[in-house]
Structures are given as structure tokens and as C-alpha cells.
Design an enzyme around this catalytic site. Structure first.
Site, short mmCIF file in Angstrom:
data_model
loop_
_atom_site.label_atom_id
_atom_site.label_comp_id
_atom_site.label_asym_id
_atom_site.label_seq_id
_atom_site.Cartn_x
_atom_site.Cartn_y
_atom_site.Cartn_z
N LYS A 1 0.79 -1.30 -0.05
CA LYS A 1 -0.04 0.11 -0.13
C LYS A 1 0.83 1.27 0.02
O LYS A 1 0.80 2.26 -0.73
CB LYS A 1 -0.97 0.24 1.30
CG LYS A 1 -2.11 -1.06 1.08
CD LYS A 1 -2.84 -1.33 2.33
CE LYS A 1 -3.82 -2.28 2.36
NZ LYS A 1 -4.41 -2.68 3.62
N GLN B 1 -4.59 -1.08 9.73
CA GLN B 1 -4.38 -2.66 8.94
C GLN B 1 -5.06 -3.66 10.08
O GLN B 1 -4.88 -3.59 11.38
CB GLN B 1 -2.95 -3.03 8.80
CG GLN B 1 -2.80 -4.20 8.01
CD GLN B 1 -3.35 -4.33 6.54
OE1 GLN B 1 -3.57 -3.24 6.07
NE2 GLN B 1 -3.70 -5.39 6.20
N ASP C 1 -10.84 3.14 4.30
CA ASP C 1 -11.20 1.75 4.35
C ASP C 1 -12.73 1.49 4.25
O ASP C 1 -13.11 0.41 3.97
CB ASP C 1 -10.56 1.13 5.75
CG ASP C 1 -9.59 0.29 5.35
OD1 ASP C 1 -9.24 -0.27 4.26
OD2 ASP C 1 -8.74 0.06 6.32
N1 GUN Z 1 -6.87 -6.52 6.27
C1 GUN Z 1 -7.34 -7.37 5.14
N2 GUN Z 1 -7.81 -6.55 4.25
C2 GUN Z 1 -7.94 -5.32 4.88
C3 GUN Z 1 -8.30 -3.91 4.31
O1 GUN Z 1 -8.69 -3.85 3.32
N3 GUN Z 1 -8.11 -2.96 5.24
C4 GUN Z 1 -7.61 -3.15 6.18
N4 GUN Z 1 -7.40 -1.89 6.94
N5 GUN Z 1 -6.96 -4.32 6.81
C5 GUN Z 1 -7.22 -5.13 6.15
#
Ligand code: GUN
Length: 291
Positions: free
Chosen positions: A53, A97, A120
Site C-alpha cells: 500500500k 491494518q 477503508d
Molecule cells: N486486512 C485485510 N484487508 C484489509 C483492508 O482492506 N483494510 C484493512 N485496514 N485491513 C485489512
């Protein structure tokens, strides 16, 4: 011939447009968009996701602010970090995350994020906007990535029988709402579903988001279906999806690979959501070429 719905090409195309739009703003003297990324602990998969990311941000001109916290961090300490980011001018998006360590209340953390910066899309206000179908919310990144991928390959969703396997908070639940919004007839299978194949065999579009490697076999899939695989697991050092790709691919009209299918689209959606927040906060308008 089966169409392989790879996500790298559409991702690159959208990322080029995002990059162009950001370059226009910065050439006019505006600051870069900013995304704060919080990682708690050292889960190897989470570390890789976060690294991807942050790299994607850099590639398009989004500034990232990385917070790597010890896995013994308290809920209060984490809330303090978020409180600061909630009001920081240069931060347009905040991503915590998931999963978080068990001693931290995930809901409390998500609800504390400023919904205007919740790129998110997990805050109840943004989930609510998905239910209400208002365009000004943030759609969670994986569901949005699936939507963009289907659009890119011209897969019509309206009127289709869509079956989603998995009803998790990050993918299955919001994706079911998005597919409903797009006009599909949606069935969601989950841990209590007695006979999953009874439903998957009827799906015109089958989407699996369970994280169970090779759960979906050829005999569970309808001839000519479109299959979207959102699972990512490691088996014997190899990354595999929920779908037994080799056996299923010959039976269907289109299928996503793992890796290289939905994954890149998820990250692209995060960039799009961050840019969406930035535009709103900076009061600048969108380029027509960006989704
Ligand atoms: N863990 C797995 N997928 C995601 C996501 O799309 N966002 C976040 N914050 N954590 C994740």
C-alpha cells in the site's frame, strides 16, 4: 476460451490517471494527498500488505505516514495516535491494518476514526452510506476493487444471480450490499450454510472470500460462470486462492487469478478513496478520466 480477469492492467491504467490528477494539483501549488497507515505488531501477511500500500502511494504521488506500533500497545495509546491523525491537516486518509491483536477492541478503533478520513470504508457511517446508496461515502477497498474489475472487463452485474461465499466484515458483507446496489440478486453463504454447493452451482457470478485454500472445486461451479477469487492463502510456500484454479478454469467463462486478480484492484481502490477524501478536503474537482 476462458477469460482471465487479471487486475494488473486495469490497476495500472487507473493508477496512471490518479498520478496525472495529483500531478495537476501539485503543479498548481497544492500539497500532496496524505495517507496514514497504522500497523500493530508483526503479522507477516499484514506487513506485506502494508508495504504494498505504501509503495503504491509513493508511485502515484500520495504521501504516506507510517506508524508501526508494538503489539502490546494499549487501546488508549492507539486511540491517541488516531485522535492526532483525525485532526491533522495533511492527512486525508487513515488506515488501521486489520486484524488487530485480540486485546484491542476493533470496533472501538474503527468507530473512532474520523469518518471523513475513513478510506477503508469500515466506519459505521460509511457502511451506512453503502446501505443508503449515497455516493459520498467510502466503499471498502476490496468490494470496490471487485466492482471496478467487473466494469473493466464489461461483466454485467444487473439482474445476475451473484453468490458470495464468506460474510466477513472486510469483504463479504459490504460486497453483498454493493452487488445489491448494482442490481444483482445476491445470495451470501457462510459458516452456517448447510450445503454451499447447492448455491454456488446456481451462481452466474461466483465470488469467494473465505481464505480456505481451494475450497471451490469444479463440481461446485456452474458452466460458463464468472468466478472471482478473493481468498489469499499460503500453501507450501505458494500463494493460492479459494478457488481450485486449474480445475475450475476450463468450466467457466471468466476467472480471476491469485495472485494478480483482485489484489491489485484493492490497493488501487485505496488510492482512489484517498484521492476522493483529498478532493473533498481541498475543495478541488475530479478529473473525468478517474473512476
Ligand atoms: N486486512 C485485510 N484487508 C484489509 C483492508 O482492506 N483494510 C484493512 N485496514 N485491513 C485489512
Amino acid at each position: 476460451m476462458t477469460l482471465v480477469l487479471e487486475g494488473k492492467t486495469p490497476s495500472l491504467k487507473i493508477r496512471e490517471e490518479i498520478k496525472r490528477e495529483i500531478a495537476e494539483y501539485t503543479s498548481q501549488g497544492f500539497r500532496k494527498p496524505g495517507l496514514a497507515v497504522i500497523l500493530v505488531g508483526n503479522d507477516p501477511a499484514s506487513r506485506i500488505y502494508v508495504r504494498n500500500k505504501i509503495k503504491a502511494c509513493r508511485d502515484v504521488g500520495i504521501e504516506s505516514f507510517f506508524y508501526h506500533l508494538d503489539d502490546r500497545v494499549t487501546t488508549e495509546e492507539l486511540l491517541d495516535v488516531i485522535a492526532d491523525l483525525n485532526t491533522r491537516e495533511e492527512v486525508d486518509g487513515i488506515l488501521v491494518q486489520l486484524p488487530l491483536p485480540a486485546h484491542i477492541d476493533q470496533n472501538e478503533i474503527i468507530t473512532f476514526i474520523n469518518p471523513e478520513k475513513d478510506v477503508d470504508g469500515f466506519h459505521p457511517q460509511n457502511m451506512g452510506k453503502l446501505v443508503a446508496r449515497t455516493e459520498d461515502g467510502f466503499i471498502p477497498c476490496t468490494p470496490l476493487g471487485v466492482d471496478l474489475l467487473l466494469k473493466h472487463y464489461g461483466v454485467e452485474v444487473k439482474g445476475k444471480d451473484v453468490v458470495i461465499v464468506g460474510e466477513g466484515f472486510i469483504v463479504g458483507r459490504p460486497l453483498s450490499l454493493l452487488m445489491l446496489w448494482r442490481g444483482a440478486t445476491v445470495t451470501v453463504c457462510h459458516i452456517h450454510t448447510r450445503d454451499v454447493s447447492r448455491f454456488t452451482r446456481e451462481a452466474e457470478i461466483l465470488i469467494s472470500a473465505t481464505g480456505v485454500p481451494h475450497l471451490i472445486k469444479a463440481d461446485m461451479v456452474r458452466e460458463g460462470a464468472v468466478v472471482i477469487d478473493i481468498g489469499i492463502s499460503k500453501v507450501g510456500g505458494k500463494v493460492v486462492g479459494d478457488v481450485d484454479f486449474e480445475s475450475v478454469k476450463n468450466k467457466v467463462s471468466a476467472i480471476t487469478p491469485v495472485p494478480g486478480g483482485v489484489g491489485p484492484m484493492t490497493v488501487t481502490s485505496l488510492l482512489l478513496n484517498t484521492l476522493k477524501s483529498y478532493r473533498r478536503r481541498m475543495k478541488v474537482s475530479k478529473r473525468q478520466t478517474v473512476p
